[in-house]
Design a protein around this motif. Structure first.
Motif, PDB file in Angstrom:
ATOM      1  N   MET A   1       3.697   0.807  -7.025  1.00 53.83           N
ATOM      2  CA  MET A   1       3.372  -0.681  -7.161  1.00 53.83           C
ATOM      3  C   MET A   1       2.366  -0.869  -8.316  1.00 53.83           C
ATOM      4  O   MET A   1       1.226  -0.628  -8.292  1.00 53.83           O
ATOM      5  CB  MET A   1       2.738  -1.232  -5.832  1.00 53.83           C
ATOM      6  N   ARG A   2       3.110  -1.447  -9.537  1.00 45.95           N
ATOM      7  CA  ARG A   2       2.135  -1.734 -10.469  1.00 45.95           C
ATOM      8  C   ARG A   2       1.488  -3.053 -10.175  1.00 45.95           C
ATOM      9  O   ARG A   2       1.649  -4.035  -9.545  1.00 45.95           O
ATOM     10  CB  ARG A   2       2.834  -1.824 -11.696  1.00 45.95           C
ATOM     11  N   GLY A   3       0.287  -3.006 -11.172  1.00 44.29           N
ATOM     12  CA  GLY A   3      -0.674  -4.217 -10.538  1.00 44.29           C
ATOM     13  C   GLY A   3      -0.969  -4.767 -12.055  1.00 44.29           C
ATOM     14  O   GLY A   3      -1.120  -4.243 -13.081  1.00 44.29           O
ATOM     15  N   VAL A   4      -1.798  -6.168 -11.864  1.00 42.31           N
ATOM     16  CA  VAL A   4      -2.505  -6.687 -13.086  1.00 42.31           C
ATOM     17  C   VAL A   4      -3.719  -7.423 -12.299  1.00 42.31           C
ATOM     18  O   VAL A   4      -3.680  -7.982 -11.176  1.00 42.31           O
ATOM     19  CB  VAL A   4      -1.678  -7.512 -13.868  1.00 42.31           C
ATOM     20  N   VAL A   5      -4.783  -7.650 -12.993  1.00 42.85           N
ATOM     21  CA  VAL A   5      -5.810  -8.417 -12.466  1.00 42.85           C
ATOM     22  C   VAL A   5      -5.956  -9.569 -13.194  1.00 42.85           C
ATOM     23  O   VAL A   5      -5.872  -9.952 -14.664  1.00 42.85           O
ATOM     24  CB  VAL A   5      -7.089  -7.551 -12.732  1.00 42.85           C
ATOM     25  N   LEU A   6      -6.020 -10.937 -12.651  1.00 42.41           N
ATOM     26  CA  LEU A   6      -6.495 -12.173 -13.347  1.00 42.41           C
ATOM     27  C   LEU A   6      -7.867 -12.528 -12.943  1.00 42.41           C
ATOM     28  O   LEU A   6      -8.449 -12.564 -11.843  1.00 42.41           O
ATOM     29  CB  LEU A   6      -5.494 -13.209 -12.718  1.00 42.41           C
ATOM     30  N   ALA A   7      -8.600 -12.353 -14.234  1.00 42.80           N
ATOM     31  CA  ALA A   7     -10.145 -12.355 -14.297  1.00 42.80           C
ATOM     32  C   ALA A   7     -10.342 -13.551 -14.937  1.00 42.80           C
ATOM     33  O   ALA A   7      -9.791 -14.077 -15.961  1.00 42.80           O
ATOM     34  CB  ALA A   7     -10.748 -11.323 -15.081  1.00 42.80           C
TER      35      ALA A   7
ATOM     36  N   PRO B   1      -0.089 -10.060  -3.264  1.00 41.89           N
ATOM     37  CA  PRO B   1      -1.416 -10.755  -3.706  1.00 41.89           C
ATOM     38  C   PRO B   1      -2.463  -9.741  -3.131  1.00 41.89           C
ATOM     39  O   PRO B   1      -2.340  -9.073  -2.285  1.00 41.89           O
ATOM     40  CB  PRO B   1      -1.467 -12.034  -3.127  1.00 41.89           C
ATOM     41  N   ALA B   2      -3.745 -10.054  -4.123  1.00 40.72           N
ATOM     42  CA  ALA B   2      -4.912  -9.642  -3.689  1.00 40.72           C
ATOM     43  C   ALA B   2      -6.030 -10.090  -4.196  1.00 40.72           C
ATOM     44  O   ALA B   2      -5.867 -10.821  -5.110  1.00 40.72           O
ATOM     45  CB  ALA B   2      -5.103  -7.886  -4.192  1.00 40.72           C
ATOM     46  N   LYS B   3      -7.395  -9.808  -3.703  1.00 38.67           N
ATOM     47  CA  LYS B   3      -8.381 -10.831  -4.122  1.00 38.67           C
ATOM     48  C   LYS B   3      -9.755  -9.594  -4.500  1.00 38.67           C
ATOM     49  O   LYS B   3      -9.897  -9.026  -3.535  1.00 38.67           O
ATOM     50  CB  LYS B   3      -8.800 -11.697  -3.044  1.00 38.67           C
ATOM     51  N   ALA B   4     -10.091  -9.654  -5.626  1.00 36.92           N
ATOM     52  CA  ALA B   4     -11.421  -8.836  -5.777  1.00 36.92           C
ATOM     53  C   ALA B   4     -12.301  -9.958  -5.136  1.00 36.92           C
ATOM     54  O   ALA B   4     -12.729 -10.832  -5.500  1.00 36.92           O
ATOM     55  CB  ALA B   4     -11.697  -8.751  -7.265  1.00 36.92           C
ATOM     56  N   GLY B   5     -13.572  -9.187  -4.583  1.00 30.44           N
ATOM     57  CA  GLY B   5     -14.430  -9.684  -3.792  1.00 30.44           C
ATOM     58  C   GLY B   5     -14.176  -9.977  -2.380  1.00 30.44           C
ATOM     59  O   GLY B   5     -13.115 -10.112  -1.803  1.00 30.44           O
ATOM     60  N   PRO B   6     -15.053 -10.278  -1.472  1.00 26.94           N
ATOM     61  CA  PRO B   6     -14.939 -10.441  -0.167  1.00 26.94           C
ATOM     62  C   PRO B   6     -14.568 -11.852   0.510  1.00 26.94           C
ATOM     63  O   PRO B   6     -15.200 -12.102   1.571  1.00 26.94           O
ATOM     64  CB  PRO B   6     -16.535 -10.074   0.521  1.00 26.94           C
TER      65      PRO B   6
ATOM     66  N   PRO C   1       0.235 -11.248   3.831  1.00 20.24           N
ATOM     67  CA  PRO C   1      -1.330 -11.263   3.676  1.00 20.24           C
ATOM     68  C   PRO C   1      -1.814 -10.630   2.315  1.00 20.24           C
ATOM     69  O   PRO C   1      -1.192  -9.668   1.698  1.00 20.24           O
ATOM     70  CB  PRO C   1      -1.735 -10.324   5.013  1.00 20.24           C
ATOM     71  N   SER C   2      -2.850 -11.267   1.887  1.00 19.20           N
ATOM     72  CA  SER C   2      -3.532 -10.985   0.488  1.00 19.20           C
ATOM     73  C   SER C   2      -4.448  -9.798   0.942  1.00 19.20           C
ATOM     74  O   SER C   2      -5.310  -9.709   1.719  1.00 19.20           O
ATOM     75  CB  SER C   2      -4.183 -12.148   0.065  1.00 19.20           C
TER      76      SER C   2
ATOM     77  N   GLY D   1     -11.729   3.859  -0.954  1.00 16.09           N
ATOM     78  CA  GLY D   1     -11.267   2.581  -0.297  1.00 16.09           C
ATOM     79  C   GLY D   1     -10.432   1.398  -0.714  1.00 16.09           C
ATOM     80  O   GLY D   1      -9.452   1.030  -0.248  1.00 16.09           O
ATOM     81  N   VAL D   2     -10.693   1.155  -2.028  1.00 17.18           N
ATOM     82  CA  VAL D   2     -10.207   0.029  -2.832  1.00 17.18           C
ATOM     83  C   VAL D   2      -8.596   0.638  -2.997  1.00 17.18           C
ATOM     84  O   VAL D   2      -7.821  -0.244  -2.976  1.00 17.18           O
ATOM     85  CB  VAL D   2     -10.998  -0.174  -4.200  1.00 17.18           C
ATOM     86  N   ARG D   3      -8.594   1.763  -3.319  1.00 16.55           N
ATOM     87  CA  ARG D   3      -7.445   2.469  -3.756  1.00 16.55           C
ATOM     88  C   ARG D   3      -6.428   2.485  -2.401  1.00 16.55           C
ATOM     89  O   ARG D   3      -5.315   2.235  -2.412  1.00 16.55           O
ATOM     90  CB  ARG D   3      -7.499   3.876  -4.467  1.00 16.55           C
ATOM     91  N   ARG D   4      -7.104   3.059  -1.463  1.00 17.91           N
ATOM     92  CA  ARG D   4      -6.232   2.908  -0.215  1.00 17.91           C
ATOM     93  C   ARG D   4      -5.702   1.667   0.254  1.00 17.91           C
ATOM     94  O   ARG D   4      -4.700   1.545   0.733  1.00 17.91           O
ATOM     95  CB  ARG D   4      -6.917   3.797   1.028  1.00 17.91           C
ATOM     96  N   ASN D   5      -6.650   0.647   0.079  1.00 18.05           N
ATOM     97  CA  ASN D   5      -6.121  -0.654   0.519  1.00 18.05           C
ATOM     98  C   ASN D   5      -5.384  -1.341  -0.231  1.00 18.05           C
ATOM     99  O   ASN D   5      -4.214  -2.032   0.108  1.00 18.05           O
ATOM    100  CB  ASN D   5      -7.541  -1.611   0.437  1.00 18.05           C
ATOM    101  N   TYR D   6      -5.259  -1.014  -1.437  1.00 18.87           N
ATOM    102  CA  TYR D   6      -4.249  -1.360  -2.631  1.00 18.87           C
ATOM    103  C   TYR D   6      -3.002  -0.941  -2.074  1.00 18.87           C
ATOM    104  O   TYR D   6      -1.884  -1.825  -2.158  1.00 18.87           O
ATOM    105  CB  TYR D   6      -4.517  -0.835  -3.906  1.00 18.87           C
ATOM    106  N   TYR D   7      -2.792   0.293  -1.616  1.00 20.34           N
ATOM    107  CA  TYR D   7      -1.405   0.919  -1.493  1.00 20.34           C
ATOM    108  C   TYR D   7      -1.273   0.757   0.217  1.00 20.34           C
ATOM    109  O   TYR D   7      -0.105   1.257   0.254  1.00 20.34           O
ATOM    110  CB  TYR D   7      -1.493   2.364  -1.706  1.00 20.34           C
ATOM    111  N   ARG D   8      -1.851  -0.080   0.824  1.00 21.16           N
ATOM    112  CA  ARG D   8      -1.348  -0.379   2.090  1.00 21.16           C
ATOM    113  C   ARG D   8      -0.368  -1.232   2.154  1.00 21.16           C
ATOM    114  O   ARG D   8       0.267  -1.594   3.282  1.00 21.16           O
ATOM    115  CB  ARG D   8      -2.620  -1.183   3.107  1.00 21.16           C
ATOM    116  N   SER D   9       0.390  -1.814   0.992  1.00 24.55           N
ATOM    117  CA  SER D   9       1.168  -2.632   1.093  1.00 24.55           C
ATOM    118  C   SER D   9       2.349  -2.191  -0.121  1.00 24.55           C
ATOM    119  O   SER D   9       2.085  -1.126  -0.912  1.00 24.55           O
ATOM    120  CB  SER D   9       1.064  -4.049   0.362  1.00 24.55           C
ATOM    121  N   ASP D  10       3.790  -2.389  -0.034  1.00 29.81           N
ATOM    122  CA  ASP D  10       4.660  -1.976  -0.745  1.00 29.81           C
ATOM    123  C   ASP D  10       5.494  -3.167  -1.373  1.00 29.81           C
ATOM    124  O   ASP D  10       6.012  -3.983  -0.766  1.00 29.81           O
ATOM    125  CB  ASP D  10       5.803  -1.160   0.215  1.00 29.81           C
ATOM    126  N   ALA D  11       5.321  -3.486  -2.770  1.00 25.20           N
ATOM    127  CA  ALA D  11       5.955  -4.450  -3.468  1.00 25.20           C
ATOM    128  C   ALA D  11       6.125  -3.990  -4.934  1.00 25.20           C
ATOM    129  O   ALA D  11       5.739  -2.822  -5.136  1.00 25.20           O
ATOM    130  CB  ALA D  11       4.873  -5.788  -3.532  1.00 25.20           C
TER     131      ALA D  11
END
Length: 432
Positions: free
Chosen positions: A1-7, A35-40, A55-56, A68-78
Motif C-alpha cells: 500500500m503506497r502512501g502520501v502525507v498531507l502536512a 485514511p490515517a492521522k498523524a498524532g493521537p 476506520p482511519s 509500531g507505526v509501520r505495523r499499524n500502517y499495514y493493518r489495512s489493505d488498500a
C-alpha cells in the motif's frame, strides 16, 4: 500500500478538509483509499471514516514507536493511504508529522493557505523543503496543495512560481460549505457534521490524483508479533455517544484475544454479563443526565465492588467517579466506583503526550514498567485525600499532584489514552 502525507504549514490551515477532498478524488479515480492521522486525534479520523467508509489509522511515534507505526500502517489493505498531519509539519516534540513521514518514508504534500498569495505560496513550500535539508531531516517535500485558492490566474500563478522539484497537486476552492464547526474538544465528529457532498465533490475535481499516485511510496514493513493467546474471557466495551474515543487498533487487539461485546449506557443498555469492562474516552459531559439514569452504571458499581476488572480512560474515568459537574454547573451522579468528583471547565486542563511509571502491578502495567499515551481534557478531578494512584507521571499532568491511574477494588481510571502498541491492553486482557 503506497502512501502520501498531507502536512500543514501550521494549525488551522485546512488539513482535514484537504484530506477529505483528496480521499474523495482518489476514490472517484477508482482507488481504494485508507485514511490515517498523524498524532493521537480521535475527531479528525471520524471525518475520514465518514468519507472513506473505513476506520482511519492512528500513526504516532510516541504512542507506538517507529515499528509500531509501520505495523499499524499495514493493518489495512488498500491502493493508497492518505495520512493527515498534525499541527504544522515540524511541530510537536512527541510525534510530529515530520517524524511520522520519516518513520514511514512517505512523501509530504504541503497544504498551504493560498487565499492571499501566489508566489508566496511557492516561497513557503521552498522554505519548508530547505529547512528539512539544513536540519538534517529526511523529509521529502514533494509539492503543494493550495487551500482556499481560486482557479484561473490564481492557480496558474502558484503553479508557475513553484521551483523545480516542487509539484502542484491541485487546490481546494474557498467555499463556505467546506468548513467543519468547532466545539470545546475540537471539531464536531464526522457523523455529527459531515461536509456537504456536492461541495466535497467539487473540491475533489480540482485535485491532481495522477500526480498524487505517482509520488506515493510504499513504506518499509516490519514483522508483526503474535498477539498472544485468547483469554477465554468476555469483555464489555462501552460504545455510544458518550464513549466515542477508541483507536481502531485497540478494538482489533481486544477482539483478537477476547470475546468483545459492546453496550450503550446512554441508550439505556445494562452492563452485559462479562469478565471485564473497558470505558473509552468521549463526551460524558454532554450526556450526564442519560448516564446518571443508566442501569449500566449502577450494575457496574456493584460488579466493580465485587472485584470485576474495569478500565476507564478519560471520559471513562469521569463516568467511574462519584459525580460530574458540567461547565454550566449541572451536577450528575456517576457510578461512584472511584473516589473523585469531576468538574468541566471552559478551557482545557491538559494537552500533551504523557509517560507514566507504574508504582506497582496494576491492570495495564507491571510495577516498574512505563506506558506512553496522550491526554487532552477540559475536566479536573477533586480526589479524596486517601485516594490511591497506580502511576507517577514522568511527562504530562495526570489526575492530581503528578499522579495518574486512580484505583479502587480492581478498577483503574486514567486521564491518559493509551494505544494497543503500548502493551497496556494486553496486560489488561491478561487480568480478565
Amino acid at each position: 500500500m503506497r502512501g502520501v502525507v498531507l502536512a500543514g504549514t501550521r494549525s488551522g490551515v485546512g488539513k482535514t478538509v484537504a484530506t477529505l477532498a483528496v480521499i474523495r478524488a482518489l476514490e472517484a479515480d477508482g482507488a481504494t483509499v485508507q485514511p490515517a492521522k498523524a498524532g493521537p486525534d480521535f475527531i479528525d479520523p471520524s471525518h475520514h471514516e465518514a468519507v472513506a467508509g473505513r476506520p482511519s489509522r492512528t500513526l504516532d511515534v510516541w504512542l507506538e514507536g517507529v515499528d509500531g507505526v509501520r505495523r499499524n500502517y499495514y493493518r489495512s489493505d488498500a491502493d493508497v493511504c492518505v495520512v493527515e498531519g498534525v499541527m504544522g509539519l515540524y511541530d510537536g516534540d512527541g510525534s510530529s508529522t515530520a517524524a511520522v513521514a520519516e518513520a514511514l518514508d512517505l512523501p509530504v504534500v504541503l497544504v498551504v493557505d493560498a487565499k492571499a498569495g501566489m508566489e508566496s505560496v511557492a516561497a513557503t513550500a521552498l522554505g519548508f523543503e530547505r529547512y528539512a535539508a539544513e536540519a538534517g531531516r529526511d523529509i521529502d517535500v514533494a509539492g503543494v496543495l493550495a487551500q482556499r485558492a481560486h482557479g484561473g490566474r490564481h492557480a496558474d500563478g502558484i503553479r508557475e512560481a513553484l521551483s523545480d522539484g516542487l509539484d502542484y497537486f491541485g487546490r481546494i476552492p474557498p467555499q463556505g460549505d467546506l468548513e467543519i464547526p468547532d466545539r470545546h474538544l475540537g471539531l464536531h465528529m464526522g457523523a455529527e457534521a459531515p461536509l456537504d457532498d456536492d461541495a466535497l465533490d467539487a473540491a475533489a475535481e480540482t485535485i491532481r490524483t495522477d500526480r498524487l499516485r505517482d509520488v506515493a511510496r510504499e513504506p518499509p514493513r516490519v514483522a508483526v508479533p503474535d498477539p498472544g493467546p485468547a483469554t477465554g474471557g468476555r469483555l464489555a466495551v462501552a460504545r455510544d455517544d458518550a464513549f466515542r474515543f477508541c483507536y481502531p487498533a485497540t478494538l482489533e487487539r481486544l477482539r483478537a484475544r477476547a470475546d468483545v461485546t459492546t453496550f450503550a449506557p446512554t441508550a439505556g443498555d445494562d452492563l452485559p454479563d462479562c469478565d471485564g469492562v473497558y470505558l473509552p474516552g468521549g463526551y460524558p459531559e454532554l450526556h450526564g443526565a442519560a448516564l446518571a439514569g443508566s442501569p449500566a452504571l449502577a450494575t457496574l458499581a456493584n460488579r466493580a465492588s465485587d472485584g470485576l476488572p474495569v478500565l476507564g480512560e478519560c471520559g471513562g474515568l469521569m463516568a467511574l467517579s462519584r459525580s460530574l459537574t458540567t461547565a454550566d454547573g449541572d451536577t450528575h451522579a456517576m457510578a461512584g466506583v472511584l473516589p473523585a468528583d469531576v468538574r468541566m471547565h471552559d478551557r482545557y486542563q491538559a494537552l500533551d503526550h504523557v509517560e507514566l511509571h507504574a508504582r506497582t502491578d496494576t491492570l495495564t502495567a507491571a510495577g516498574g514498567e512505563t506506558r506512553r499515551g496522550h491526554e487532552f481534557h477540559y475536566s479536573s478531578a477533586d480526589v479524596d485525600a486517601d485516594a490511591r494512584f497506580a502511576f507517577d507521571v514522568v511527562r504530562g499532568d495526570g489526575i492530581a499532584d503528578g499522579q495518574d491511574g486512580l484505583t479502587a477494588h480492581r478498577t483503574l481510571g486514567t486521564y491518559a489514552h493509551l494505544h494497543a502498541e503500548s502493551g497496556a491492553f494486553d496486560a489488561f486482557l491478561d487480568a480478565l
